[in-house]
Design an enzyme around this catalytic site. Sequence first.
Site, PDB file in Angstrom:
ATOM      1  N   CYS A 149       0.796  -1.235   0.000  1.00  0.00           N
ATOM      2  CA  CYS A 149       0.000   0.000   0.000  1.00  0.00           C
ATOM      3  C   CYS A 149       0.829   1.285   0.000  1.00  0.00           C
ATOM      4  O   CYS A 149       0.723   2.082  -0.936  1.00  0.00           O
ATOM      5  CB  CYS A 149      -0.931   0.007   1.198  1.00  0.00           C
ATOM      6  SG  CYS A 149      -2.299  -1.117   0.975  1.00  0.00           S
ATOM      7  N   LYS A 200       3.023   2.247  -3.147  1.00  0.00           N
ATOM      8  CA  LYS A 200       2.180   2.396  -4.345  1.00  0.00           C
ATOM      9  C   LYS A 200       1.230   3.589  -4.196  1.00  0.00           C
ATOM     10  O   LYS A 200       1.091   4.408  -5.105  1.00  0.00           O
ATOM     11  CB  LYS A 200       1.395   1.096  -4.545  1.00  0.00           C
ATOM     12  CG  LYS A 200       0.364   1.122  -5.638  1.00  0.00           C
ATOM     13  CD  LYS A 200      -0.179  -0.282  -5.912  1.00  0.00           C
ATOM     14  CE  LYS A 200      -1.271  -0.683  -4.959  1.00  0.00           C
ATOM     15  NZ  LYS A 200      -2.604  -0.178  -5.257  1.00  0.00           N
TER      16      LYS A 200
HETATM   17  C1  UDX Z   1      -1.331   0.088   5.447  1.00  0.00           C
HETATM   18  C2  UDX Z   1      -2.297   0.983   6.243  1.00  0.00           C
HETATM   19  O1  UDX Z   1      -1.900   0.988   7.627  1.00  0.00           O
HETATM   20  C3  UDX Z   1      -3.715   0.490   6.090  1.00  0.00           C
HETATM   21  O2  UDX Z   1      -4.614   1.372   6.755  1.00  0.00           O
HETATM   22  C4  UDX Z   1      -4.065   0.420   4.597  1.00  0.00           C
HETATM   23  O3  UDX Z   1      -5.363  -0.103   4.419  1.00  0.00           O
HETATM   24  C5  UDX Z   1      -3.054  -0.445   3.853  1.00  0.00           C
HETATM   25  O4  UDX Z   1      -1.738   0.047   4.094  1.00  0.00           O
HETATM   26  P1  UDX Z   1      -0.174  -2.310   5.781  1.00  0.00           P
HETATM   27  O5  UDX Z   1       0.628  -1.965   4.564  1.00  0.00           O
HETATM   28  O6  UDX Z   1      -0.829  -3.652   5.858  1.00  0.00           O
HETATM   29  O7  UDX Z   1      -1.354  -1.227   6.022  1.00  0.00           O
HETATM   30  O8  UDX Z   1       0.790  -2.236   7.055  1.00  0.00           O
HETATM   31  P2  UDX Z   1       1.208  -1.123   8.123  1.00  0.00           P
HETATM   32  O9  UDX Z   1       1.070  -1.710   9.454  1.00  0.00           O
HETATM   33  O10 UDX Z   1       0.542   0.168   7.894  1.00  0.00           O
HETATM   34  O11 UDX Z   1       2.780  -0.972   7.820  1.00  0.00           O
HETATM   35  C6  UDX Z   1       3.266  -0.488   6.569  1.00  0.00           C
HETATM   36  C7  UDX Z   1       4.779  -0.407   6.574  1.00  0.00           C
HETATM   37  O12 UDX Z   1       5.214   0.621   7.454  1.00  0.00           O
HETATM   38  C8  UDX Z   1       5.464  -1.680   7.070  1.00  0.00           C
HETATM   39  O13 UDX Z   1       6.604  -1.922   6.275  1.00  0.00           O
HETATM   40  C9  UDX Z   1       5.887  -1.348   8.483  1.00  0.00           C
HETATM   41  O14 UDX Z   1       7.008  -2.067   8.919  1.00  0.00           O
HETATM   42  C10 UDX Z   1       6.192   0.140   8.359  1.00  0.00           C
HETATM   43  N1  UDX Z   1       6.078   0.879   9.619  1.00  0.00           N
HETATM   44  C11 UDX Z   1       4.863   1.003  10.219  1.00  0.00           C
HETATM   45  C12 UDX Z   1       7.197   1.487  10.164  1.00  0.00           C
HETATM   46  O15 UDX Z   1       8.311   1.391   9.622  1.00  0.00           O
HETATM   47  N2  UDX Z   1       7.060   2.225  11.310  1.00  0.00           N
HETATM   48  C13 UDX Z   1       5.859   2.369  11.943  1.00  0.00           C
HETATM   49  O16 UDX Z   1       5.817   3.061  12.970  1.00  0.00           O
HETATM   50  C14 UDX Z   1       4.726   1.730  11.384  1.00  0.00           C
END
Ligand code: UDX
Length: 432
Positions: A260, A263
């Site tokens: 997500c 992209k």
């Molecule tokens: C995300 C959105 O949170 C969600 O609302 C949307 O519908 C889809 O995209 P997702 O990609 O499943 O969800 O995971 P998320 O928990 O948001 O983490 C995304 C990325 O950010 C991961 O690589 C995670 O490791 C990273 N991340 C997240 C960090 O590096 N630091 C943080 O504090 C939080």
Amino acid sequence: MNISIIGSGYVGLVTGACFAELGNKVICADNDVKKIANLTKGIVPIYEPGLEEVIKLNLKNKRLKFTSSIKSAVKSSEVIFIAVGTPALENGEADLTGIENVARTIAQNMDGYRVIVEKSTVPVETCAWVKKTISTYIKKGHKFDVVSNPEFLREGSAINDFTHPDRIILGVESAKAKQIMSSLYQPLNRPILVTNIKSAELIKHASNAFLATKISFINAISRICDKVGADVKEVAEGMGLDSRIGRHFLHAGIGYGGSCFPKDLEAFISIAEKLGYDFEILKAVRDANEEQKKFVLQKIKDELWIIKDKTIAVLGLAFKPNTDDLRNAPSIDLIRSLIQEGAKVKVYDPKAMDKAKEFLKDAVFCKDLYQAGSSADCLIVATEWNEFKEMDFAKLKKSLKRPLIVDARNIYDPKFLKAKGFTYIGVGRGNE
Ligand code: UDX
């Protein structure tokens, strides 16, 4: 209610399974015949905690069905969710071909009033195009409404995110669609915000972009922390206690990945550009994320000097814990760079090994973290799985060639590891 979900990817499957669990009759449709054949037998193509159980249960009680015929799904449902993929084109724009195809199929097969709900992440104004497409191809003047209902679920906690969302966004244009959609979500008993369609579409993009901005911001702070000897975890905690900031999405690390954020950010930048706005903040967020991946690699080089012929263990391949998803996983770029520089890279992940084997041909796949660490000059934690937080450090230390841990997700206490005899390198923990 009779509902159908077109597209059985992450969002489609979770949405379908959860609506069935709430007591609706759900048909999930996808044109991938093999995938549908497997799903009908309860074989789920992705690892998502709890999903397989909900799917199996609802298949058994006949509230959930799978079909490769989008036509039949359209005929038997009052509410139709569009949850097909919107992959990125080379210029960063979202490819909306799948959505257009589905809109046409819906138009040609509707035999009465339908609510058509856009769930995929799409550029603002996509719902207007869906409406236009359906109006163009519709056969007999059946009435319909288009709704934007963006999904915010996260991989790894998708079922809980669906059943306990912070908010449900409904972008609607008619009282009838508002009433139908509100009653569909009413059993969740969560806040519902009703907006116009374009606002709903923008809420999704703005939310993801803001979360990515928080991550890049704290990653930038981590760079300063390293230089001055501060600890980014303490800084984030102190910032997060301010309720205006909040403590979530302030974990510094190796950069964000997944299907997500990268992209959606690209898509939002290109949407803004088309609208005549140069979204510089988001470009900086994207660039900072790319920088952060390189920064972790540089830290490893600073410690090992020469990478060639070193054995390096990488724990964690998935882009985040509790998923086997490797899309845009920062671990993959890192491993490829290390291999390119001549390292022997040994890898282990609790769930993503099979998927990784398909494209990480030159890595050595290990059965557990200790085997990965055996004879390694350096051990990198690239994904914060619980298993890595609770490992037997004495056992690991014995098997490593050199007790060097690069904690790219800041899951360890540096003092604790140093007391156990490890050299500890975190992100923004005051290493420079
Ligand atoms: C995300 C959105 O949170 C969600 O609302 C949307 O519908 C889809 O995209 P997702 O990609 O499943 O969800 O995971 P998320 O928990 O948001 O983490 C995304 C990325 O950010 C991961 O690589 C995670 O490791 C990273 N991340 C997240 C960090 O590096 N630091 C943080 O504090 C939080």
